[in-house]
Design a protein around this motif. Structure first.
Motif, mmCIF file in Angstrom:
data_model
loop_
_atom_site.group_PDB
_atom_site.id
_atom_site.type_symbol
_atom_site.label_atom_id
_atom_site.label_comp_id
_atom_site.label_asym_id
_atom_site.label_seq_id
_atom_site.Cartn_x
_atom_site.Cartn_y
_atom_site.Cartn_z
ATOM 1 N N UNK A 127 2.015 4.309 1.451
ATOM 2 C CA UNK A 127 1.167 5.203 2.234
ATOM 3 C C UNK A 127 0.129 4.399 2.994
ATOM 4 N N UNK A 128 0.011 4.671 4.289
ATOM 5 C CA UNK A 128 -1.032 4.043 5.082
ATOM 6 C C UNK A 128 -2.375 4.710 4.784
ATOM 7 N N UNK A 129 -3.438 4.159 5.337
ATOM 8 C CA UNK A 129 -4.769 4.735 5.159
ATOM 9 C C UNK A 129 -4.802 6.168 5.697
ATOM 10 N N UNK A 130 -5.640 6.998 5.094
ATOM 11 C CA UNK A 130 -5.859 8.383 5.491
ATOM 12 C C UNK A 130 -4.549 9.167 5.580
ATOM 13 N N UNK A 131 -3.797 9.084 4.496
ATOM 14 C CA UNK A 131 -2.513 9.777 4.388
ATOM 15 C C UNK A 131 -2.525 10.641 3.136
ATOM 16 N N UNK A 138 -1.369 15.812 -5.873
ATOM 17 C CA UNK A 138 -1.745 15.410 -4.529
ATOM 18 C C UNK A 138 -2.302 13.994 -4.551
ATOM 19 N N UNK A 139 -1.818 13.172 -3.621
ATOM 20 C CA UNK A 139 -2.192 11.767 -3.550
ATOM 21 C C UNK A 139 -2.785 11.521 -2.168
ATOM 22 N N UNK A 140 -3.976 10.935 -2.120
ATOM 23 C CA UNK A 140 -4.661 10.735 -0.845
ATOM 24 C C UNK A 140 -5.217 9.320 -0.766
ATOM 25 N N UNK A 141 -5.023 8.678 0.386
ATOM 26 C CA UNK A 141 -5.608 7.359 0.631
ATOM 27 C C UNK A 141 -6.745 7.493 1.622
ATOM 28 N N UNK A 142 -7.834 6.808 1.348
ATOM 29 C CA UNK A 142 -8.980 6.819 2.243
ATOM 30 C C UNK A 142 -8.842 5.696 3.269
ATOM 31 N N UNK A 143 -9.821 5.580 4.162
ATOM 32 C CA UNK A 143 -9.822 4.487 5.131
ATOM 33 C C UNK A 143 -9.767 3.152 4.399
ATOM 34 N N UNK A 144 -9.024 2.191 4.962
ATOM 35 C CA UNK A 144 -8.862 0.847 4.408
ATOM 36 C C UNK A 144 -8.188 0.849 3.044
ATOM 37 N N UNK A 145 -7.422 1.871 2.772
ATOM 38 C CA UNK A 145 -6.628 1.929 1.543
ATOM 39 C C UNK A 145 -5.150 2.075 1.883
ATOM 40 N N UNK A 146 -4.303 1.458 1.076
ATOM 41 C CA UNK A 146 -2.876 1.752 1.073
ATOM 42 C C UNK A 146 -2.450 1.940 -0.376
ATOM 43 N N UNK A 183 0.922 8.668 7.590
ATOM 44 C CA UNK A 183 1.883 7.631 7.953
ATOM 45 C C UNK A 183 2.371 6.923 6.700
ATOM 46 N N UNK A 184 3.665 6.615 6.643
ATOM 47 C CA UNK A 184 4.216 5.974 5.450
ATOM 48 C C UNK A 184 5.473 5.187 5.795
ATOM 49 N N UNK A 185 5.735 4.181 4.972
ATOM 50 C CA UNK A 185 7.010 3.464 5.012
ATOM 51 C C UNK A 185 7.783 3.880 3.768
ATOM 52 N N UNK A 186 8.989 4.415 3.960
ATOM 53 C CA UNK A 186 9.763 5.012 2.874
ATOM 54 C C UNK A 186 11.065 4.247 2.690
ATOM 55 N N UNK A 207 19.622 6.252 0.573
ATOM 56 C CA UNK A 207 19.814 4.800 0.715
ATOM 57 C C UNK A 207 19.410 4.317 2.108
ATOM 58 N N UNK A 208 18.203 4.609 2.491
ATOM 59 C CA UNK A 208 17.723 4.204 3.811
ATOM 60 C C UNK A 208 16.257 3.835 3.728
ATOM 61 N N UNK A 209 15.767 3.156 4.765
ATOM 62 C CA UNK A 209 14.333 2.906 4.849
ATOM 63 C C UNK A 209 13.874 3.133 6.276
ATOM 64 N N UNK A 210 12.662 3.667 6.405
ATOM 65 C CA UNK A 210 12.149 4.083 7.708
ATOM 66 C C UNK A 210 10.636 4.220 7.660
ATOM 67 N N UNK A 211 10.028 4.181 8.842
ATOM 68 C CA UNK A 211 8.607 4.475 9.002
ATOM 69 C C UNK A 211 8.483 5.880 9.558
ATOM 70 N N UNK A 212 7.584 6.665 8.999
ATOM 71 C CA UNK A 212 7.381 8.037 9.459
ATOM 72 C C UNK A 212 5.903 8.279 9.704
#
Length: 429
Positions: free
Chosen positions: A220-224, A199-207, A243-246, A266-271
């Motif tokens: 990974x965006x903050x708090x993800x 399990x991977x977790x980002x806190x506030x102000x972290x990516x 939230x993430x950009x993949x 073979x794609x990229x997207x924001x989710x």
């Protein structure tokens, strides 16, 4: 029981442990409506972290990688509503405010206004080296996160960490000098894992920039929160809340969410994935957004396609039903703005700005219905700015806000709790 964070977190904890009484269950449901879905999910994650590795089935059972089990549990809802938005020029501002919370930040392409405002840049004092034309993404070298590698074993990954971090089963986790958290599969005689998922977790102000064993890159965006199955699968798979950009490799890749899953190659997207919805903006390639309850998928095949899977209410007394739809010509750069060092917003709904900043800064909104529904904001925020700079940007559009112990209120009756905040102009003088 008073309306405080501590109380609602205690109710969430008791619910996760399946110890709520009927009266407490009703109380929790009544309290939930005072928070946004993002704010409530962050509190759930906070409580889960406090429980350590003893994660109950409860809410998280809904987003385990066992897709078949989830589909069996879901109700067979057959109705699918197609949403068609038609507006006249004079209705655009109303539309922007009404749909901002519903359709992610990609809808900014629908709201071009005749009135343009001068951009107000919110930047740290004395920072003269920034060039907005090429500010770029937040450097991956600054990536940081927390890893749950055992039942109650957390490892904090700092920006200066380079090299091997931990071996969990067949998974070797390391961090490159470019700051990428790399997951590789190294078979051998390793200690048996005590948990089914890394399990991977980002806190506030972290990516955190993550690279999976098949070469997929995930910012990974903050708090993800990301779950990565330790046991090898035929198709690479993660679960996501947040939230993430993949950017996927040339091999099939699946992102599981609470309500469905995304399959891409073979794609990229924001989710953006929360309990009640999954929203995607496609940049390149093609992908399928599948709804568990509807047992059907929607194909995104063109750049700037928006895919939405969400619970919807026909009226206040109805039972929410999932709906799945696609829209065209979204603003991908706006959807991906949170990856930037300088986040520039032009005439976007204030609610959309507050939601994005609350995820990054980690503050909580007391009552979202107190936010003005007709306010737009034009500003730029540096990712290292103090949160008081964000408050000042909001105040500059004529909106009063009050803060108490990390909770923001836009409600006039909370004026007594106002904490004096230095005006931005004084701050820079």
């Amino acid at each position: 029981m008073e309306h405080t964070d501590i109380n609602i977190k205690e109710l969430i904890k008791q619910q996760l442990l399946e110890q709520l009484t009927v009266e407490e269950e009703k109380l929790l449901e009544g309290e939930k409506i005072r928070y946004t879905e993002d704010g409530y999910e962050r509190m759930v994650i906070e409580v889960l972290r406090g429980l350590g590795g003893q994660l109950p089935k409860g809410i998280l059972q809904d987003w385990q990688p066992d897709v078949d089990a989830i589909i069996e549990k879901a109700k067979a809802l057959k109705a699918e509503k197609e949403k068609v938005v038609k507006v006249q020029k004079e209705e655009i501002i109303y539309l922007a405010v009404a749909v901002a919370a519903l359709l992610f930040f990609g809808l900014a392409t629908l709201i071009y206004f005749a009135l343009r405002q001068e951009v107000t840049y919110v930047l740290p004092a004395g920072n003269n080296s920034l060039h907005f034309a090429n500010d770029g993404d937040i450097p991956s070298e600054e990536s940081s996160c927390m890893l749950l590698v055992g039942k109650s074993t957390w490892i904090k990954v700092y920006p200066d960490h380079v090299g091997r971090i931990k071996q969990v089963g067949d998974l070797l986790i390391s961090r490159t000098k470019e700051g990428v958290l790399k997951i590789e599969r190294r078979a051998g005689n390793h200690e048996a894992p005590t948990i089914p998922n890394l399990e991977i977790y980002t806190e506030a102000r972290q990516q955190c920039v993550l690279e999976t064993e098949d070469g997929t890159r995930i910012r990974m965006n903050a708090q993800t929160w990301v779950r990565y199955p330790i046991q090898k699968r035929d198709i690479a798979y993660i679960d996501l809340i947040g939230e993430a950009y993949v950017s996927t490799s040339d091999k099939p890749f699946i992102v599981g969410t609470v309500k469905g899953k995304v399959t891409s190659t073979s794609s990229d997207f924001v989710i953006k994935s929360v309990k009640e919805s999954t929203k995607i903006v496609l940049n390149n390639g093609k992908l399928n957004l599948y709804a568990y309850s509807l047992k059907k998928s929607k194909r995104l095949h063109s750049p700037r396609d928006l895919g939405v899977l969400m619970a919807d209410w026909l009226d206040k007394s109805s039972v929410p039903k999932d709906t799945l739809f696609r829209m065209e010509d979204m603003n991908f750069e706006m959807a991906k703005m949170w990856t930037r060092k300088v986040r520039t917003y032009e005439n976007i709904p204030l609610r959309a700005f507050v939601e994005e900043m609350s995820r990054w800064e980690g503050f909580t909104i007391k009552r979202w219905d107190c936010l003005p529904k007709n306010k737009l904001i034009t500003t730029s925020v540096h990712y290292q700015s103090a949160k008081e700079e964000v408050y000042s940007a909001i105040k500059d559009v004529g909106v009063l806000l009050y803060e108490e112990r990390g909770m923001l209120s836009f409600c006039p009756e909370d004026k007594k709790n106002k904490i004096a905040m230095t005006e931005r102009r004084k701050h820079h003088e």
